[in-house]
Write a protein that holds these residues in place. Structure first.
Motif, PDB file in Angstrom:
ATOM      1  N   TYR A 151      -1.217  -0.782  11.726  1.00 36.50           N
ATOM      2  CA  TYR A 151      -0.709   0.585  11.594  1.00 36.50           C
ATOM      3  C   TYR A 151      -0.797   1.051  10.142  1.00 36.50           C
ATOM      4  N   ARG A 152      -0.403   0.194   9.235  1.00 33.80           N
ATOM      5  CA  ARG A 152      -0.431   0.543   7.816  1.00 33.80           C
ATOM      6  C   ARG A 152      -1.847   0.895   7.375  1.00 33.80           C
ATOM      7  N   SER A 153      -2.822   0.081   7.756  1.00 33.57           N
ATOM      8  CA  SER A 153      -4.205   0.333   7.341  1.00 33.57           C
ATOM      9  C   SER A 153      -4.714   1.651   7.908  1.00 33.57           C
ATOM     10  N   MET A 154      -4.361   1.945   9.146  1.00 32.55           N
ATOM     11  CA  MET A 154      -4.802   3.206   9.738  1.00 32.55           C
ATOM     12  C   MET A 154      -4.202   4.400   9.005  1.00 32.55           C
ATOM     13  N   GLN A 155      -2.930   4.308   8.646  1.00 36.78           N
ATOM     14  CA  GLN A 155      -2.294   5.415   7.940  1.00 36.78           C
ATOM     15  C   GLN A 155      -2.855   5.581   6.524  1.00 36.78           C
ATOM     16  N   LEU A 156      -3.044   4.476   5.817  1.00 35.47           N
ATOM     17  CA  LEU A 156      -3.616   4.570   4.472  1.00 35.47           C
ATOM     18  C   LEU A 156      -4.995   5.215   4.522  1.00 35.47           C
TER      19      LEU A 156
ATOM     20  N   ALA B 168      12.547   3.525   9.795  1.00 36.54           N
ATOM     21  CA  ALA B 168      12.385   3.153   8.391  1.00 36.54           C
ATOM     22  C   ALA B 168      10.975   2.642   8.106  1.00 36.54           C
ATOM     23  N   PHE B 169      10.451   1.845   9.011  1.00 42.86           N
ATOM     24  CA  PHE B 169       9.100   1.308   8.809  1.00 42.86           C
ATOM     25  C   PHE B 169       8.078   2.428   8.726  1.00 42.86           C
ATOM     26  N   PHE B 170       8.112   3.354   9.663  1.00 43.37           N
ATOM     27  CA  PHE B 170       7.120   4.430   9.698  1.00 43.37           C
ATOM     28  C   PHE B 170       7.268   5.362   8.495  1.00 43.37           C
ATOM     29  N   THR B 171       8.499   5.623   8.097  1.00 42.65           N
ATOM     30  CA  THR B 171       8.732   6.460   6.920  1.00 42.65           C
ATOM     31  C   THR B 171       8.165   5.805   5.672  1.00 42.65           C
ATOM     32  N   ASP B 172       8.380   4.509   5.540  1.00 40.55           N
ATOM     33  CA  ASP B 172       7.879   3.780   4.366  1.00 40.55           C
ATOM     34  C   ASP B 172       6.352   3.757   4.333  1.00 40.55           C
TER      35      ASP B 172
ATOM     36  N   ALA C  56       4.991   7.154   3.311  1.00 40.34           N
ATOM     37  CA  ALA C  56       5.210   7.355   1.876  1.00 40.34           C
ATOM     38  C   ALA C  56       4.194   6.551   1.066  1.00 40.34           C
ATOM     39  N   GLU C  57       3.946   5.318   1.487  1.00 45.80           N
ATOM     40  CA  GLU C  57       2.953   4.488   0.794  1.00 45.80           C
ATOM     41  C   GLU C  57       1.561   5.108   0.907  1.00 45.80           C
ATOM     42  N   ALA C  58       1.232   5.641   2.083  1.00 44.99           N
ATOM     43  CA  ALA C  58      -0.083   6.247   2.293  1.00 44.99           C
ATOM     44  C   ALA C  58      -0.260   7.495   1.437  1.00 44.99           C
ATOM     45  N   GLU C  59       0.792   8.285   1.325  1.00 50.40           N
ATOM     46  CA  GLU C  59       0.726   9.479   0.486  1.00 50.40           C
ATOM     47  C   GLU C  59       0.527   9.105  -0.977  1.00 50.40           C
ATOM     48  N   GLU C  60       1.225   8.070  -1.423  1.00 43.47           N
ATOM     49  CA  GLU C  60       1.087   7.621  -2.808  1.00 43.47           C
ATOM     50  C   GLU C  60      -0.299   7.031  -3.037  1.00 43.47           C
ATOM     51  N   PHE C  61      -0.817   6.327  -2.048  1.00 42.08           N
ATOM     52  CA  PHE C  61      -2.152   5.737  -2.134  1.00 42.08           C
ATOM     53  C   PHE C  61      -3.207   6.832  -2.308  1.00 42.08           C
ATOM     54  N   ALA C  62      -3.113   7.880  -1.492  1.00 45.90           N
ATOM     55  CA  ALA C  62      -4.069   8.982  -1.588  1.00 45.90           C
ATOM     56  C   ALA C  62      -3.932   9.710  -2.919  1.00 45.90           C
ATOM     57  N   ASP C  63      -2.706   9.902  -3.367  1.00 49.18           N
ATOM     58  CA  ASP C  63      -2.486  10.580  -4.642  1.00 49.18           C
ATOM     59  C   ASP C  63      -3.054   9.766  -5.800  1.00 49.18           C
ATOM     60  N   ARG C  64      -2.912   8.455  -5.721  1.00 49.92           N
ATOM     61  CA  ARG C  64      -3.440   7.590  -6.777  1.00 49.92           C
ATOM     62  C   ARG C  64      -4.972   7.685  -6.828  1.00 49.92           C
ATOM     63  N   MET C  65      -5.612   7.762  -5.655  1.00 51.62           N
ATOM     64  CA  MET C  65      -7.060   7.919  -5.620  1.00 51.62           C
ATOM     65  C   MET C  65      -7.476   9.244  -6.263  1.00 51.62           C
ATOM     66  N   ARG C  66      -6.726  10.306  -5.980  1.00 48.91           N
ATOM     67  CA  ARG C  66      -7.027  11.606  -6.581  1.00 48.91           C
ATOM     68  C   ARG C  66      -6.937  11.532  -8.102  1.00 48.91           C
TER      69      ARG C  66
END
Length: 374
Positions: free
Chosen positions: A42-47, A312-316, A319-329
């Motif tokens: 799930y994490r990999s798909m969201q990232l 909590a898991f899905f929210t986290d 949030a990690e995916a959003e930060e990951f995308a922002d870091r790439m930008r």
């Protein structure tokens, strides 16, 4: 689906475990997956989904020359990538961003490639990149590379020894459109004749740019390899469990010298073919809505919630995916431009006199401006 081809599927649209008859022979593979594995899927798909959206924005803002979305195909990719063992080799086409992520490739290198900063992005010989070979934009060409590499594994004696922790196979991805290319047919011929340890993984996303798969092939793609003597199976490509189970089984078959295999993952490209494409010109809105209702991330979240995963898991993860995308930008926006001289590097595996001369010419040309010579 308009035909009755047996399809391996474990998850219903509601996320419940309801395996089809075709899934029974692969069901024991699901026992290999831990709760952490499911969360990782799930994490990999969201990232990857968030990265994909950010990359599309970057292209529209002039930061990338082209973008190739994987939106909607995350389940097919994450399940198959997690099914491969560390020693296996991956030959992607150009849309396998989830596969690259799972295997350890820094997705920033994908951005650099599609920005035109590098010939190929990452170094496929670096162990950190999980044996992922370079993206290939020439449709289907890499299928021959994959089979050739698989034949090399045979010559190296790492196929059929009985040691699954040492024996290796090749996993080759391409889309439904590539099955219309002669290179893919040739790859199937060579794989079958040499029994090369290759698993061909076709992401049937229904469209080869604007040409529907029903025009490309009057029969299901999973049946086509049988004419070459290669077993083929269709899976629900929006079910990561089906993708994992069948790919895991077929890769083991290939490693154990039982010959090549072929998987048709029935999925859908929810986005455009590339950033140069406008799918609204050729797609039926009802067809699009049908597949939106089968979004693989939404479906897998339902499954995890049925297993007891909380908010909590899905929210986290989001949030990690959003930060990951922002870091790439931020990395792209602060990257600057590469040294033009690097265009001559790695054109050939070994130093080449023509490249050396061209590089020296560019140096002399640029130096002439510093000297005031026009």
């Amino acid at each position: 689906m308009s035909d009755t081809t047996p399809t391996v599927q474990f998850l219903s649209l509601e996320g419940e475990l309801r395996p089809t008859d075709a899934a029974e022979e692969f069901a024991d593979r699901l026992a290999e997956l831990t709760d952490d594995d499911l969360r990782s899927m799930y994490r990999s798909m969201q990232l990857a989904r968030h990265f994909d959206a950010e990359a599309s924005n970057l292209q529209r803002q002039g930061q990338l020359a082209l973008w190739i979305p994987s939106h909607g195909q995350e389940a097919a990719q994450v399940g198959s990538a997690m099914a491969a063992r560390a020693q296996d080799h991956i030959f992607p086409a150009y849309r396998e961003h989830v596969v690259a992520l799972v295997r350890g490739v820094d997705l920033y290198e994908v951005l650099r490639l599609l920005r035109g900063e590098t010939h190929g992005g990452w170094d496929p010989t670096d162990p950190a990149n999980g044996n992922v070979h370079g993206y290939t934009l020439v449709i289907g060409a890499h299928s021959l590379h994959a089979v050739g590499y698989a034949q090399g594994l045979q010559l190296d004696g790492v196929v059929g020894t009985g040691d699954l922790e040492r024996d290796a196979a090749v996993l080759c991805y391409f889309g439904d459109g590539a099955t219309s290319q002669g290179d893919v047919s040739e790859a199937l011929v060579f794989a079958a004749s040499s029994q090369a340890p290759t698993v061909f993984f076709v992401q049937n996303n229904q469209w080869a740019i604007s040409v529907p798969v029903r025009v490309q092939s009057p029969v299901p793609l999973a049946l086509r390899p049988t004419g070459f003597g290669i077993p083929g199976v269709r899976i629900d490509g929006n079910d990561p469990l089906a993708s994992y189970a069948v790919t895991r089984s077929f890769l083991d078959d290939a490693r154990e010298a039982r010959g090549p295999r072929f998987i048709e993952a029935l999925t859908y490209r929810l986005g455009a073919h590339t950033s140069s494409d406008d799918p609204t010109k050729y797609r039926d809105p009802e067809e699009y809505a049908y597949w939106v209702a089968r979004d693989p991330i939404v479906r897998f979240e339902k499954h995890l919630r049925l297993l007891g995963e909380g908010d909590a898991f899905f929210t986290d993860v989001v949030a990690e995916a959003e930060e990951f995308a922002d870091r790439m930008r931020r990395r792209i926006l602060t990257a600057g431009s590469p040294d033009p001289a690097t265009m001559f590097d790695h054109v050939y595996a070994e130093p080449h006199p023509v490249m050396t001369e061209q590089k020296l010419w560019l140096e002399r040309y640029e130096a002439s401006y510093a000297e005031g010579v026009q």
